[in-house]
Design an enzyme around this catalytic site. Structure first.
Site, PDB file in Angstrom:
ATOM      1  CG  ASP A 126      -0.737   2.379   9.321  1.00  0.00           C
ATOM      2  OD1 ASP A 126      -1.047   2.870  10.423  1.00  0.00           O
ATOM      3  OD2 ASP A 126       0.369   2.596   8.775  1.00  0.00           O
ATOM      4  CD  GLU A 127      -1.175   3.216  15.470  1.00  0.00           C
ATOM      5  OE1 GLU A 127      -1.511   2.702  16.541  1.00  0.00           O
ATOM      6  OE2 GLU A 127      -0.538   4.275  15.390  1.00  0.00           O
ATOM      7  CE  LYS A 157      -9.484   5.540  13.872  1.00  0.00           C
ATOM      8  NZ  LYS A 157     -10.319   6.740  13.594  1.00  0.00           N
TER       9      LYS A 157
HETATM   10  P1  NAD Z   1      -6.208  14.871  16.229  1.00  0.00           P
HETATM   11  O1  NAD Z   1      -6.097  14.291  17.594  1.00  0.00           O
HETATM   12  O2  NAD Z   1      -5.235  15.890  15.785  1.00  0.00           O
HETATM   13  O3  NAD Z   1      -7.658  15.512  16.043  1.00  0.00           O
HETATM   14  C1  NAD Z   1      -8.815  14.903  16.515  1.00  0.00           C
HETATM   15  C2  NAD Z   1      -9.944  15.926  16.494  1.00  0.00           C
HETATM   16  O4  NAD Z   1     -11.144  15.264  16.916  1.00  0.00           O
HETATM   17  C3  NAD Z   1      -9.715  17.105  17.456  1.00  0.00           C
HETATM   18  O5  NAD Z   1     -10.071  18.313  16.822  1.00  0.00           O
HETATM   19  C4  NAD Z   1     -10.653  16.809  18.611  1.00  0.00           C
HETATM   20  O6  NAD Z   1     -11.123  17.972  19.271  1.00  0.00           O
HETATM   21  C5  NAD Z   1     -11.791  16.075  17.901  1.00  0.00           C
HETATM   22  N1  NAD Z   1     -12.545  15.195  18.794  1.00  0.00           N
HETATM   23  C6  NAD Z   1     -12.038  14.316  19.699  1.00  0.00           C
HETATM   24  N2  NAD Z   1     -13.055  13.708  20.362  1.00  0.00           N
HETATM   25  C7  NAD Z   1     -14.216  14.196  19.847  1.00  0.00           C
HETATM   26  C8  NAD Z   1     -15.591  13.948  20.094  1.00  0.00           C
HETATM   27  N3  NAD Z   1     -15.988  13.078  21.038  1.00  0.00           N
HETATM   28  N4  NAD Z   1     -16.506  14.614  19.369  1.00  0.00           N
HETATM   29  C9  NAD Z   1     -16.121  15.526  18.421  1.00  0.00           C
HETATM   30  N5  NAD Z   1     -14.835  15.816  18.159  1.00  0.00           N
HETATM   31  C10 NAD Z   1     -13.885  15.164  18.852  1.00  0.00           C
HETATM   32  O7  NAD Z   1      -6.233  13.613  15.251  1.00  0.00           O
HETATM   33  P2  NAD Z   1      -5.647  13.448  13.775  1.00  0.00           P
HETATM   34  O8  NAD Z   1      -4.231  13.047  13.855  1.00  0.00           O
HETATM   35  O9  NAD Z   1      -6.046  14.633  12.972  1.00  0.00           O
HETATM   36  O10 NAD Z   1      -6.465  12.170  13.296  1.00  0.00           O
HETATM   37  C11 NAD Z   1      -7.734  12.324  12.666  1.00  0.00           C
HETATM   38  C12 NAD Z   1      -8.265  10.950  12.300  1.00  0.00           C
HETATM   39  O11 NAD Z   1      -7.362  10.298  11.416  1.00  0.00           O
HETATM   40  C13 NAD Z   1      -8.425  10.012  13.499  1.00  0.00           C
HETATM   41  O12 NAD Z   1      -9.600   9.277  13.309  1.00  0.00           O
HETATM   42  C14 NAD Z   1      -7.195   9.105  13.428  1.00  0.00           C
HETATM   43  O13 NAD Z   1      -7.490   7.850  13.985  1.00  0.00           O
HETATM   44  C15 NAD Z   1      -6.989   9.026  11.931  1.00  0.00           C
HETATM   45  N6  NAD Z   1      -5.609   8.804  11.475  1.00  0.00           N
HETATM   46  C16 NAD Z   1      -4.589   9.591  11.912  1.00  0.00           C
HETATM   47  C17 NAD Z   1      -3.303   9.410  11.395  1.00  0.00           C
HETATM   48  C18 NAD Z   1      -2.145  10.284  11.829  1.00  0.00           C
HETATM   49  O14 NAD Z   1      -1.000  10.003  11.456  1.00  0.00           O
HETATM   50  N7  NAD Z   1      -2.356  11.353  12.587  1.00  0.00           N
HETATM   51  C19 NAD Z   1      -3.080   8.414  10.445  1.00  0.00           C
HETATM   52  C20 NAD Z   1      -4.134   7.610  10.033  1.00  0.00           C
HETATM   53  C21 NAD Z   1      -5.405   7.824  10.547  1.00  0.00           C
HETATM   54  O1  DAU Z   2      -0.098   4.849  11.634  1.00  0.00           O
HETATM   55  C1  DAU Z   2      -1.121   5.771  11.813  1.00  0.00           C
HETATM   56  C2  DAU Z   2      -1.097   6.282  13.239  1.00  0.00           C
HETATM   57  O2  DAU Z   2       0.049   7.104  13.364  1.00  0.00           O
HETATM   58  C3  DAU Z   2      -2.367   7.034  13.603  1.00  0.00           C
HETATM   59  O3  DAU Z   2      -3.445   6.151  13.593  1.00  0.00           O
HETATM   60  C4  DAU Z   2      -2.232   7.668  14.996  1.00  0.00           C
HETATM   61  O4  DAU Z   2      -3.362   8.476  15.271  1.00  0.00           O
HETATM   62  C5  DAU Z   2      -0.991   8.523  15.010  1.00  0.00           C
HETATM   63  O5  DAU Z   2      -0.806   9.079  16.300  1.00  0.00           O
HETATM   64  C6  DAU Z   2       0.237   7.711  14.613  1.00  0.00           C
HETATM   65  O6  DAU Z   2       0.557   6.713  15.612  1.00  0.00           O
HETATM   66  P1  DAU Z   2       2.077   6.425  16.047  1.00  0.00           P
HETATM   67  O7  DAU Z   2       2.062   5.806  17.382  1.00  0.00           O
HETATM   68  O8  DAU Z   2       2.805   5.746  14.958  1.00  0.00           O
HETATM   69  O9  DAU Z   2       2.601   7.953  16.081  1.00  0.00           O
HETATM   70  P2  DAU Z   2       3.492   8.763  17.138  1.00  0.00           P
HETATM   71  O10 DAU Z   2       3.803  10.074  16.505  1.00  0.00           O
HETATM   72  O11 DAU Z   2       2.910   8.754  18.502  1.00  0.00           O
HETATM   73  O12 DAU Z   2       4.827   7.894  17.183  1.00  0.00           O
HETATM   74  C7  DAU Z   2       5.577   7.626  16.002  1.00  0.00           C
HETATM   75  C8  DAU Z   2       6.766   6.783  16.393  1.00  0.00           C
HETATM   76  O13 DAU Z   2       7.662   7.581  17.188  1.00  0.00           O
HETATM   77  C9  DAU Z   2       6.413   5.589  17.277  1.00  0.00           C
HETATM   78  O14 DAU Z   2       7.278   4.509  16.954  1.00  0.00           O
HETATM   79  C10 DAU Z   2       6.724   6.070  18.703  1.00  0.00           C
HETATM   80  C11 DAU Z   2       7.869   7.031  18.487  1.00  0.00           C
HETATM   81  N1  DAU Z   2       7.956   8.173  19.439  1.00  0.00           N
HETATM   82  C12 DAU Z   2       6.852   8.945  19.623  1.00  0.00           C
HETATM   83  C13 DAU Z   2       6.885  10.012  20.495  1.00  0.00           C
HETATM   84  C14 DAU Z   2       5.667  10.878  20.726  1.00  0.00           C
HETATM   85  C15 DAU Z   2       9.152   8.457  20.073  1.00  0.00           C
HETATM   86  O15 DAU Z   2      10.171   7.765  19.889  1.00  0.00           O
HETATM   87  N2  DAU Z   2       9.187   9.524  20.944  1.00  0.00           N
HETATM   88  C16 DAU Z   2       8.101  10.306  21.194  1.00  0.00           C
HETATM   89  O16 DAU Z   2       8.200  11.259  22.018  1.00  0.00           O
END
Ligand code: NAD
Ligand code: DAU
Length: 338
Positions: A126-127, A157
């Site tokens: 959603d970012e 992204k």
């Molecule tokens: P993460 O950072 O936990 O995991 C990423 C994985 O990708 C790791 O295992 C890493 O080793 C692998 N990776 C990184 N670079 C690579 C490369 N060049 N080739 C092969 N593997 C590689 O990430 P996540 O939080 O599990 O997110 C997964 C996907 O979902 C991402 O595309 C992210 O943008 C998307 N996403 C995440 C969130 C969230 O809240 N975490 C929400 C919406 C979408």
């Molecule tokens: O919305 C989806 C996204 O959510 C994904 O695409 C990203 O991969 C994922 O990392 C996440 O992004 P955010 O920036 O929202 O997540 P993060 O956990 O880094 O931060 C969540 C909120 O908390 C944000 O407002 C920043 C704040 N924060 C984060 C950290 C790590 C703090 O206040 N303190 C912290 O130490």
């Protein structure tokens, strides 16, 4: 059916691997992961015992190696989770975000087209829509909201999404995209808000909240995201984008206070704000609900307890991470914050 999953050693990718192994026991799963700091083989330990699971350590941006894997495996479906995923890291080191998130996506699209993959699914976020004002609670991201990115992470992204849509429009290649809100649950790397706060509280360290802590995120339990992707790859319409989120908006302070209250410990420390910090995310999921019947099944109250309990019970998993290069990262990111 053979499903190739990239980024399967990371947070959401590994949860998806376990979800698919359980749900589709006749499927073959192929996992590609570079094993960056965020990828962890101990996360995939149980999956490696399954005859239906094959793992390749490879970089999705390495054209030759990816081509060789596709040539050998001939997957039916590709689900691309692999990414550099942390906004704070993209602020200090944007280059790798372009290599993995943009070039890596194009390499996968090209290989998928060459080897006649029937469905390529791009896991987006959603970012890409930027942020919403805190005071306009009536506004939500729909699939028609214009792209308006803030960080190098979200810009990379959004670029990947545009490339994915270009392969549909230009080559008629069957793609889908999901844009999900913030996930939480087991195997979440402790650089992100929820696991970092849980781990810090358990280690009796302070809980660093950026700025005023009033930023809002729309939290979804990771299994609900996995279910949405499973539905999209089977029933979603090609060329379409699906927003995924559960109308579960919370300020960062609300989230951190819930963790403190469940654990019975933890002290908040307000620190310097993130540069360009997005104020509010909020998804309108009506399209995926109306078209595919998806809805979130795990409430935040339930999901956060499951998650905290998981971190308490799986201390070895995160201790291993904390003992690696994580200390260096933590010092660099938080050492100089006021
Ligand atoms: P993460 O950072 O936990 O995991 C990423 C994985 O990708 C790791 O295992 C890493 O080793 C692998 N990776 C990184 N670079 C690579 C490369 N060049 N080739 C092969 N593997 C590689 O990430 P996540 O939080 O599990 O997110 C997964 C996907 O979902 C991402 O595309 C992210 O943008 C998307 N996403 C995440 C969130 C969230 O809240 N975490 C929400 C919406 C979408
Ligand atoms: O919305 C989806 C996204 O959510 C994904 O695409 C990203 O991969 C994922 O990392 C996440 O992004 P955010 O920036 O929202 O997540 P993060 O956990 O880094 O931060 C969540 C909120 O908390 C944000 O407002 C920043 C704040 N924060 C984060 C950290 C790590 C703090 O206040 N303190 C912290 O130490």
């Amino acid at each position: 059916m053979k499903v190739l999953i990239t980024g399967g050693a990371g947070f959401i990718g590994s949860n998806f691997v376990y979800y698919m192994l359980e749900k589709h026991q006749d499927y073959q799963l192929i996992c590609i992961d570079k094993l960056t700091y965020a990828g962890n083989m101990s996360t995939l330990k149980k999956a490696m015992e399954s005859r239906n699971f094959t793992f390749y350590k490879a970089d999705i941006a390495d054209r030759q190696v990816i081509d060789e894997i596709f040539e050998k495996e001939r997957p039916d479906v590709v689900v691309n989770f692999a990414a550099e995923s942390h906004v704070d890291r993209s602020i200090t080191n944007p280059g790798i975000f372009l290599e993995t998130n943009v070039i890596g996506t194009q390499v996968l699209l090209e290989a998928s087209k060459k080897y006649n993959v029937k469905r390529y699914h791009q896991v987006s976020t959603d970012e890409v829509y930027g942020d919403l004002p805190l005071e306009r609670k009536d506004l939500f991201f729909t699939e028609l909201t214009p792209l308006h990115t803030s960080s190098p992470y979200s810009a990379s992204k959004a670029s990947a999404d545009l490339l994915t849509l270009a392969y549909f429009r230009t080559y008629g290649f069957p793609v889908t995209i999901s844009r999900c809100s913030n996930n939480y649950g087991p195997f979440h790397f402790p650089e992100k808000l929820i696991p970092l706060m849980i781990v810090n509280a358990l280690k009796e360290k302070s809980l660093p909240v950026y700025g005023d802590g009033k930023n809002v995120r729309d939290w979804l339990y990771v299994e609900d995201h996995c279910k949405a992707i499973d539905l999209i790859i089977h029933k979603g319409r090609v060329g379409e984008i699906y927003n995924v989120g559960g109308h579960n908006e919370k300020t960062n302070l609300e989230v951190v206070n819930e963790i403190i209250s469940y654990l019975g410990k933890g002290t908040i420390r307000f620190v310097t704000d993130r540069a360009g910090h997005d104020r509010r995310y909020a998804i309108d999921p009506s399209k995926i609900t109306n078209e595919l019947g998806w809805f979130p099944e795990t409430s935040f109250n339930k999901g956060i307890k499951i998650t905290i309990d998981w971190y308490i019970q799986n201390q070895g998993w995160w201790e291993e991470i904390l003992n690696g290069t994580y200390q260096e990262y933590y010092q660099k990111m938080y050492g100089s914050k006021a």
